[in-house]
Design an enzyme around this catalytic site. Structure first.
Site, PDB file in Angstrom:
ATOM      1  N   GLY A 195       2.656  -2.994   8.470  1.00 58.10           N
ATOM      2  CA  GLY A 195       2.879  -3.254   9.885  1.00 58.10           C
ATOM      3  C   GLY A 195       4.352  -3.473  10.176  1.00 58.10           C
ATOM      4  CB  THR A 244      -0.906   0.001   1.244  1.00 59.18           C
ATOM      5  OG1 THR A 244      -1.716  -1.168   1.221  1.00 59.18           O
ATOM      6  CG2 THR A 244      -1.806   1.229   1.290  1.00 59.18           C
ATOM      7  CD  GLU A 301      -3.994  -9.210   3.556  1.00 55.30           C
ATOM      8  OE1 GLU A 301      -2.898  -9.112   4.092  1.00 55.30           O
ATOM      9  OE2 GLU A 301      -4.125  -9.292   2.321  1.00 55.30           O
TER      10      GLU A 301
HETATM   11  C1  LIG Z   1      -9.368  -5.172  -6.133  1.00 53.22           C
HETATM   12  C2  LIG Z   1      -8.386  -6.008  -6.896  1.00 53.22           C
HETATM   13  C3  LIG Z   1      -8.670  -7.460  -6.734  1.00 53.22           C
HETATM   14  C4  LIG Z   1      -8.489  -5.619  -8.355  1.00 53.22           C
HETATM   15  O1  LIG Z   1      -7.400  -6.221  -8.954  1.00 53.22           O
HETATM   16  P1  LIG Z   1      -7.067  -5.862 -10.494  1.00 53.22           P
HETATM   17  O2  LIG Z   1      -5.711  -6.325 -10.825  1.00 53.22           O
HETATM   18  O3  LIG Z   1      -7.396  -4.439 -10.744  1.00 53.22           O
HETATM   19  O4  LIG Z   1      -8.003  -6.831 -11.250  1.00 53.22           O
HETATM   20  P2  LIG Z   1      -9.439  -6.633 -11.804  1.00 53.22           P
HETATM   21  O5  LIG Z   1      -9.399  -5.792 -13.038  1.00 53.22           O
HETATM   22  O6  LIG Z   1     -10.424  -6.247 -10.761  1.00 53.22           O
HETATM   23  O7  LIG Z   1      -9.661  -8.134 -12.183  1.00 53.22           O
HETATM   24  C5  LIG Z   1      -8.891  -8.729 -13.253  1.00 53.22           C
HETATM   25  C6  LIG Z   1      -8.984 -10.222 -13.071  1.00 53.22           C
HETATM   26  O8  LIG Z   1      -8.074 -10.655 -12.067  1.00 53.22           O
HETATM   27  C7  LIG Z   1      -8.779 -11.419 -11.106  1.00 53.22           C
HETATM   28  N1  LIG Z   1      -8.093 -11.239  -9.827  1.00 53.22           N
HETATM   29  C8  LIG Z   1      -7.871 -10.068  -9.189  1.00 53.22           C
HETATM   30  N2  LIG Z   1      -7.186 -10.300  -8.054  1.00 53.22           N
HETATM   31  C9  LIG Z   1      -6.958 -11.628  -7.975  1.00 53.22           C
HETATM   32  C10 LIG Z   1      -6.303 -12.492  -7.032  1.00 53.22           C
HETATM   33  N3  LIG Z   1      -5.757 -12.026  -5.894  1.00 53.22           N
HETATM   34  N4  LIG Z   1      -6.250 -13.814  -7.287  1.00 53.22           N
HETATM   35  C11 LIG Z   1      -6.817 -14.296  -8.409  1.00 53.22           C
HETATM   36  N5  LIG Z   1      -7.465 -13.562  -9.339  1.00 53.22           N
HETATM   37  C12 LIG Z   1      -7.526 -12.239  -9.114  1.00 53.22           C
HETATM   38  C13 LIG Z   1     -10.175 -10.869 -11.115  1.00 53.22           C
HETATM   39  O9  LIG Z   1     -11.112 -11.784 -10.611  1.00 53.22           O
HETATM   40  C14 LIG Z   1     -10.372 -10.638 -12.615  1.00 53.22           C
HETATM   41  O10 LIG Z   1     -10.634 -11.875 -13.207  1.00 53.22           O
HETATM   42  P3  LIG Z   1     -11.420 -11.906 -14.629  1.00 53.22           P
HETATM   43  O11 LIG Z   1     -10.603 -11.017 -15.553  1.00 53.22           O
HETATM   44  O12 LIG Z   1     -12.767 -11.332 -14.352  1.00 53.22           O
HETATM   45  O13 LIG Z   1     -11.450 -13.346 -14.986  1.00 53.22           O
HETATM   46  C15 LIG Z   1      -6.944  -5.719  -6.434  1.00 53.22           C
HETATM   47  O14 LIG Z   1      -6.626  -4.390  -6.756  1.00 53.22           O
HETATM   48  C16 LIG Z   1      -6.774  -5.954  -4.955  1.00 53.22           C
HETATM   49  O15 LIG Z   1      -6.603  -7.070  -4.534  1.00 53.22           O
HETATM   50  N6  LIG Z   1      -6.847  -4.844  -4.141  1.00 53.22           N
HETATM   51  C17 LIG Z   1      -6.745  -4.975  -2.694  1.00 53.22           C
HETATM   52  C18 LIG Z   1      -5.331  -4.725  -2.215  1.00 53.22           C
HETATM   53  C19 LIG Z   1      -5.055  -5.450  -0.932  1.00 53.22           C
HETATM   54  O16 LIG Z   1      -5.651  -6.452  -0.626  1.00 53.22           O
HETATM   55  N7  LIG Z   1      -4.094  -4.917  -0.175  1.00 53.22           N
HETATM   56  C20 LIG Z   1      -3.633  -5.578   1.000  1.00 53.22           C
HETATM   57  C21 LIG Z   1      -2.297  -5.001   1.413  1.00 53.22           C
HETATM   58  S1  LIG Z   1      -1.501  -5.998   2.592  1.00 53.22           S
HETATM   59  C22 LIG Z   1      -2.343  -5.701   4.037  1.00 53.22           C
HETATM   60  O17 LIG Z   1      -3.338  -5.013   4.100  1.00 53.22           O
HETATM   61  C23 LIG Z   1      -1.785  -6.437   5.214  1.00 53.22           C
HETATM   62  C24 LIG Z   1      -2.514  -6.248   6.513  1.00 53.22           C
HETATM   63  C25 LIG Z   1      -2.154  -7.354   7.441  1.00 53.22           C
HETATM   64  C26 LIG Z   1      -2.129  -7.003   8.899  1.00 53.22           C
HETATM   65  O18 LIG Z   1      -1.813  -5.872   9.268  1.00 53.22           O
HETATM   66  O19 LIG Z   1      -2.409  -7.944   9.624  1.00 53.22           O
HETATM   67  C1  LIG Z   2      -4.410  -1.624  10.549  1.00 55.99           C
HETATM   68  C2  LIG Z   2      -3.966  -1.669   9.106  1.00 55.99           C
HETATM   69  C3  LIG Z   2      -2.862  -2.450   8.749  1.00 55.99           C
HETATM   70  C4  LIG Z   2      -2.415  -2.480   7.433  1.00 55.99           C
HETATM   71  N1  LIG Z   2      -1.291  -3.215   7.112  1.00 55.99           N
HETATM   72  C5  LIG Z   2      -0.819  -3.173   5.851  1.00 55.99           C
HETATM   73  C6  LIG Z   2       0.377  -3.880   5.515  1.00 55.99           C
HETATM   74  O1  LIG Z   2       0.990  -4.528   6.361  1.00 55.99           O
HETATM   75  N2  LIG Z   2       0.839  -3.812   4.234  1.00 55.99           N
HETATM   76  C7  LIG Z   2       0.184  -3.102   3.268  1.00 55.99           C
HETATM   77  O2  LIG Z   2       0.639  -3.070   2.128  1.00 55.99           O
HETATM   78  N3  LIG Z   2      -0.985  -2.429   3.548  1.00 55.99           N
HETATM   79  C8  LIG Z   2      -1.480  -2.453   4.810  1.00 55.99           C
HETATM   80  N4  LIG Z   2      -2.642  -1.782   5.115  1.00 55.99           N
HETATM   81  C9  LIG Z   2      -3.312  -0.985   4.081  1.00 55.99           C
HETATM   82  C10 LIG Z   2      -4.576  -1.647   3.593  1.00 55.99           C
HETATM   83  O3  LIG Z   2      -4.277  -2.798   2.868  1.00 55.99           O
HETATM   84  C11 LIG Z   2      -5.356  -0.637   2.740  1.00 55.99           C
HETATM   85  O4  LIG Z   2      -5.770   0.404   3.588  1.00 55.99           O
HETATM   86  C12 LIG Z   2      -6.562  -1.305   2.081  1.00 55.99           C
HETATM   87  O5  LIG Z   2      -6.121  -2.147   1.036  1.00 55.99           O
HETATM   88  C13 LIG Z   2      -7.575  -0.288   1.533  1.00 55.99           C
HETATM   89  O6  LIG Z   2      -6.969   0.562   0.592  1.00 55.99           O
HETATM   90  P1  LIG Z   2      -7.052   2.155   0.804  1.00 55.99           P
HETATM   91  O7  LIG Z   2      -6.640   2.462   2.164  1.00 55.99           O
HETATM   92  O8  LIG Z   2      -6.346   2.770  -0.340  1.00 55.99           O
HETATM   93  O9  LIG Z   2      -8.606   2.492   0.698  1.00 55.99           O
HETATM   94  P2  LIG Z   2      -9.364   3.005  -0.622  1.00 55.99           P
HETATM   95  O10 LIG Z   2      -9.325   1.950  -1.661  1.00 55.99           O
HETATM   96  O11 LIG Z   2      -8.897   4.364  -0.958  1.00 55.99           O
HETATM   97  O12 LIG Z   2     -10.870   3.046  -0.048  1.00 55.99           O
HETATM   98  C14 LIG Z   2     -11.545   4.264   0.198  1.00 55.99           C
HETATM   99  C15 LIG Z   2     -12.999   4.080  -0.247  1.00 55.99           C
HETATM  100  O13 LIG Z   2     -13.006   3.927  -1.676  1.00 55.99           O
HETATM  101  C16 LIG Z   2     -13.813   2.814  -2.035  1.00 55.99           C
HETATM  102  N5  LIG Z   2     -13.281   2.194  -3.265  1.00 55.99           N
HETATM  103  C17 LIG Z   2     -11.988   2.037  -3.603  1.00 55.99           C
HETATM  104  N6  LIG Z   2     -11.875   1.400  -4.783  1.00 55.99           N
HETATM  105  C18 LIG Z   2     -13.138   1.128  -5.197  1.00 55.99           C
HETATM  106  C19 LIG Z   2     -13.698   0.466  -6.326  1.00 55.99           C
HETATM  107  N7  LIG Z   2     -12.915  -0.053  -7.296  1.00 55.99           N
HETATM  108  N8  LIG Z   2     -15.048   0.347  -6.387  1.00 55.99           N
HETATM  109  C20 LIG Z   2     -15.826   0.853  -5.408  1.00 55.99           C
HETATM  110  N9  LIG Z   2     -15.372   1.510  -4.320  1.00 55.99           N
HETATM  111  C21 LIG Z   2     -14.040   1.634  -4.221  1.00 55.99           C
HETATM  112  C22 LIG Z   2     -13.669   1.859  -0.854  1.00 55.99           C
HETATM  113  O14 LIG Z   2     -14.790   0.962  -0.821  1.00 55.99           O
HETATM  114  C23 LIG Z   2     -13.653   2.822   0.331  1.00 55.99           C
HETATM  115  O15 LIG Z   2     -14.999   3.086   0.711  1.00 55.99           O
HETATM  116  C24 LIG Z   2      -3.115  -1.744   6.439  1.00 55.99           C
HETATM  117  C25 LIG Z   2      -4.234  -0.979   6.787  1.00 55.99           C
HETATM  118  C26 LIG Z   2      -4.673  -0.951   8.107  1.00 55.99           C
HETATM  119  C27 LIG Z   2      -5.874  -0.126   8.469  1.00 55.99           C
END
Ligand SMILES: CC(C)(COP(=O)(O)OP(=O)(O)OC[C@H]1O[C@@H](n2cnc3c(N)ncnc32)[C@H](O)[C@@H]1OP(=O)(O)O)[C@@H](O)C(=O)NCCC(=O)NCCSC(=O)CCCC(=O)O
Ligand SMILES: Cc1cc2nc3c(=O)[nH]c(=O)nc-3n(C[C@H](O)[C@H](O)[C@H](O)COP(=O)(O)OP(=O)(O)OC[C@H]3O[C@@H](n4cnc5c(N)ncnc54)[C@H](O)[C@@H]3O)c2cc1C
Length: 655
Positions: free
Chosen positions: A185, A146, A429
């Site tokens: 984190g 992120t 996530e």
């Molecule tokens: C929202 C999406 C899924 C959109 O991905 P995109 O590449 O823009 O793809 P799209 O155009 O929506 O879809 C294209 C295609 O890619 C597929 N796809 C997307 N993601 C995955 C995956 N993980 N596995 C398998 N397939 C995946 C989608 O289903 C689409 O499939 P399709 O083309 O429809 O067949 C992606 O941007 C995403 O996963 N965003 C969330 C980021 C996230 O999870 N961040 C986490 C950071 S780490 C963290 O927060 C750690 C915290 C832990 C802690 O503190 O404990």
């Molecule tokens: C406690 C904590 C720990 C974290 N740890 C990590 C870590 O270890 N590593 C790491 O990489 N990240 C980490 N993160 C970050 C976290 O993964 C992101 O905050 C999360 O993925 C959401 O992305 P954002 O903050 O950019 O929110 P945004 O995506 O900007 O969301 C803001 C608003 O926009 C809306 N929105 C965004 N995109 C769309 C869309 N395509 N369609 C409709 N609505 C949409 C959302 O629904 C939301 O209401 C952590 C966050 C927190 C709070």
């Protein structure tokens, strides 16, 4: 956990009248008898370990003290893993949950994402090179994806990794303010390595997001390395024990072999070798999402229910029978209606979480064999269920807090701490709405395929099955009958979203706009799909349960409560188009109220079966012995504010 001390009489009476084998239910909730035994063994060992037992009262520490205490415990965790000869992930997660009761470790990303990232994205050589050091805690890492400007939109991430074929190095850089890595984190002060997700450039072409191993701090001095600026992002709503940080890279050079190359490679001359699937880089997130249902949502629901139900059995308030003694608040039907569905959610999501873990292990095995067929299905499922379970958890933990009245608002209840540490799971996530949309889109795409003759399988097979449009809920309200209603509701929601999407396309709207305009119904379809999946999985887990008739009976009661409660809280969707009429809805409502009465005698035993120690709950209200009032009074007197009667501070601050 039996306690030797004096137990509150009301609580003891509740335990005496339970009518099922509590130990068997604990094994089912934990997933196995062996897990329960290992958990209890480790809980006892930690409680008796001189380096870990006792320690400062978390509630009376400042945020900096909470972080410092977190670092102290995290280093002890690393030491105890070796001392206790524990090696695998399950053990590490378990030991961490005991040492950090409802706290996040500043090194949580080490086992949550850093090591899984190395093992999932690194070659065998890279796994040996960094995986072994990480498992031995010789290097401490995080997962830096992120950025200040982007978290959800991975294709919008700006950090660059540009390959230089003359030096065989990657140059990692934060080209803009918004590209600064933000939130990871442990990044602020604790870790010395990070898996950095960056846009890979070689020969002037961008190949999308890839993973790079970056050392951020000197292993001897812990000072940031040249080209690296790191820091803490400042106070947050919760997660006070974690230094969520920022990372700004200034043309940092790393060797070519620091790119994690299991799925794709850059050769010495800069040639890019494609990966099997574009989405394999996202594998670490898929793994973590699959663990959140059991590890986060279920854990928080079960703890909050334990605290609120035990306290509701001890708390006597108001007058029920005119002139009678003050009743236990657990005897108010409104209190039962608040709390018993939370118990059912905890058991339901536990079953789903255990099921998801097995599904992920199968996917991981398939991917090792080069088979990515299951990837799309598991991605859709983990997106939907991570969002659905954590949404439900967030609301239900707050309901439990509110059900404890004023004392629920005290940190002494342990409920704010449960909320603080678990609610970020609705955001990290993958933010929940975004993940619902992923799930909803995959459902609509699957249905459109089915309408072209493709046979659907797995969790989506029901979408193309013709449903008899007669609701089968009669005077005998059963899970099977209700499951048909849930299936109909989900099928109908997906069909409605598909019709809206196709209608907009046929009206000439651009594809992206058709998706955006359908967004609200995609989320509704994803929620209905997940709700059905949870009920179906919970019901199937009971059929497969190795348990006596008494335990099966209470689980069936909870499953039926989960089903009836879900209908009454989403009645509009079940009434639409006449699948269920108001008479049938009344039948379901009446049955739900009868279930509250049936479950009442076992309520305390059902939460006792979650088997949380007092050390784990950190709650005066949820103590096993129910001695709430004397311990609330003792707890308050520990507050530093009570060290003086007049002055605010014990030391007179210089003018
Ligand atoms: C929202 C999406 C899924 C959109 O991905 P995109 O590449 O823009 O793809 P799209 O155009 O929506 O879809 C294209 C295609 O890619 C597929 N796809 C997307 N993601 C995955 C995956 N993980 N596995 C398998 N397939 C995946 C989608 O289903 C689409 O499939 P399709 O083309 O429809 O067949 C992606 O941007 C995403 O996963 N965003 C969330 C980021 C996230 O999870 N961040 C986490 C950071 S780490 C963290 O927060 C750690 C915290 C832990 C802690 O503190 O404990
Ligand atoms: C406690 C904590 C720990 C974290 N740890 C990590 C870590 O270890 N590593 C790491 O990489 N990240 C980490 N993160 C970050 C976290 O993964 C992101 O905050 C999360 O993925 C959401 O992305 P954002 O903050 O950019 O929110 P945004 O995506 O900007 O969301 C803001 C608003 O926009 C809306 N929105 C965004 N995109 C769309 C869309 N395509 N369609 C409709 N609505 C949409 C959302 O629904 C939301 O209401 C952590 C966050 C927190 C709070």
């Amino acid at each position: 956990m039996a306690s030797k001390v004096r137990v509150n009489q009301d609580l003891q009476r509740e335990r005496d009248r339970a009518n099922f084998n509590l130990e068997q239910l604990t094994y089912i909730f934990d997933g196995s008898r062996e897990y329960t035994q290992k958990r209890r063994y480790l809980e006892k060992r930690i409680a008796e370990d001189p380096e870990l037992k006792g320690g400062p009262n978390y509630y009376f520490l400042s945020n900096s003290e909470k972080y410092a205490n977190g670092v102290r415990k995290a280093t002890l965790l690393a030491k105890k893993l070796k001392e206790y000869k524990l090696g695998d992930f399950t053990d590490a997660f378990l030991l961490r949950s005991i040492i950090f009761p409802n706290e996040a470790s500043p090194m949580s990303l080490q086992i949550d994402m850093f090591i899984p990232g190395i093992m999932g994205l690194g070659t065998e050589e890279q796994q040996r090179r960094w995986g072994e050091k990480a498992m031995a805690y010789e290097i401490i890492g995080t997962y830096a994806q992120t950025e200040l400007g982007h978290g959800t939109h991975l294709r919008g991430l700006e950090t660059t990794a540009t390959y230089d074929p003359t030096t065989h190095e990657f140059v990692l850089h934060s080209p803009t303010l918004t590209s600064i890595k933000w939130w990871p984190g442990g990044l602020g002060k604790t870790t010395n390595h990070a898996i950095v997700m960056a846009m890979l450039y070689t020969r002037g072409k961008c190949h999308g997001l890839h993973a790079f191993m970056v050392q951020t701090r000197d292993l001897e001095t812990h000072e940031p390395l040249p080209g690296v600026e790191v820091g803490d992002i400042g106070p947050k709503m919760g997660y006070h024990t974690v230094d969520n940080g920022y990372l700004r890279l200034d043309h940092l050079h790393i060797p070519r072999m620091n790119m994690l190359m299991k799925n794709s490679q850059v050769l010495e001359d800069g040639t890019y070798v494609r990966k099997k699937s574009d989405k394999l880089s996202y594998g670490t997130m898929l793994f973590v999402r699959s663990t959140i249902v059991k590890g986060v949502a279920t854990n928080a629901l079960a703890q909050a229910a334990t605290i609120a139900v035990r306290y509701s059995a001890v708390r006597r308030q108001s007058e029920l029978k005119p002139g009678g003694v003050e009743p236990q608040v657990l005897d108010y039907v409104t209190q039962q209606y608040k709390l018993f569905p939370v118990i059912s959610q905890a058991y339901a999501f536990s079953a789903v979480g255990l099921h998801l873990r097995n599904l992920y292990l199968r996917l991981n095995y398939d991917i090792q064999q080069g088979n990515v067929e299951l990837l799309a299905e598991i991605h859709s499922l983990t997106c939907g269920l991570k969002a659905f379970s954590t949404d439900q958890m967030m609301w239900s933990v707050e309901i439990c807090r509110l059900s404890c009245g004023g004392h629920g608002f005290s940190q002494a209840s342990g409920l704010p701490k449960i909320y603080d540490v678990h609610v970020p799971a609705c955001t990290y996530e993958g933010e929940n709405t975004v993940l619902y949309l992923q799930c909803g889109r995959s459902l609509v795409k699957a249905l459109l395929q089915a309408q072209k003759g493709v046979t659907l399988s797995g969790s989506m097979a029901y979408l193309s099955q013709v449903c008899d449009d007669k609701c089968s809920v009669t005077s005998q309200v059963t899970v099977d009958a209700l499951l048909k209603s849930y299936e109909w509701r989900a099928r109908r929601a997906v069909h409605k979203a598909a019709r809206m999407y196709k209608g907009r396309l046929q009206a000439g709207e651009a594809d992206y706009n058709a998706w955006n305009q359908t967004g609200v119904h995609l989320v509704l379809a994803a929620k209905a799909h997940c709700h059905k999946y949870v009920l179906k999985t919970f019901a199937e887990s009971i059929q497969q349960a190795e348990a006596g008739a008494d335990v099966v009976r209470v689980l069936q009661q909870l499953c039926l409560l989960y089903a009836t409660h879900g209908v009454t809280t989403n009645s509009g969707q079940f009434l639409e188009c006449g699948f269920m009429d108001t008479r049938q809805l009344e039948l379901v409502n009446d049955h739900m109220l009868r279930l509250l009465t049936d479950i009442r005698p076992n309520a305390v035993a059902l939460v006792d079966a979650f088997d949380f120690t007092d050390d784990k709950l950190c709650s005066v209200l949820g103590r096993y012995d129910g001695q709430v009032y004397e311990n609330l009074y003792k707890w308050a007197r520990q507050s530093s504010r009570n060290e003086t009667q007049v002055r605010i501070f014990t030391t007179v601050t210089p003018q």
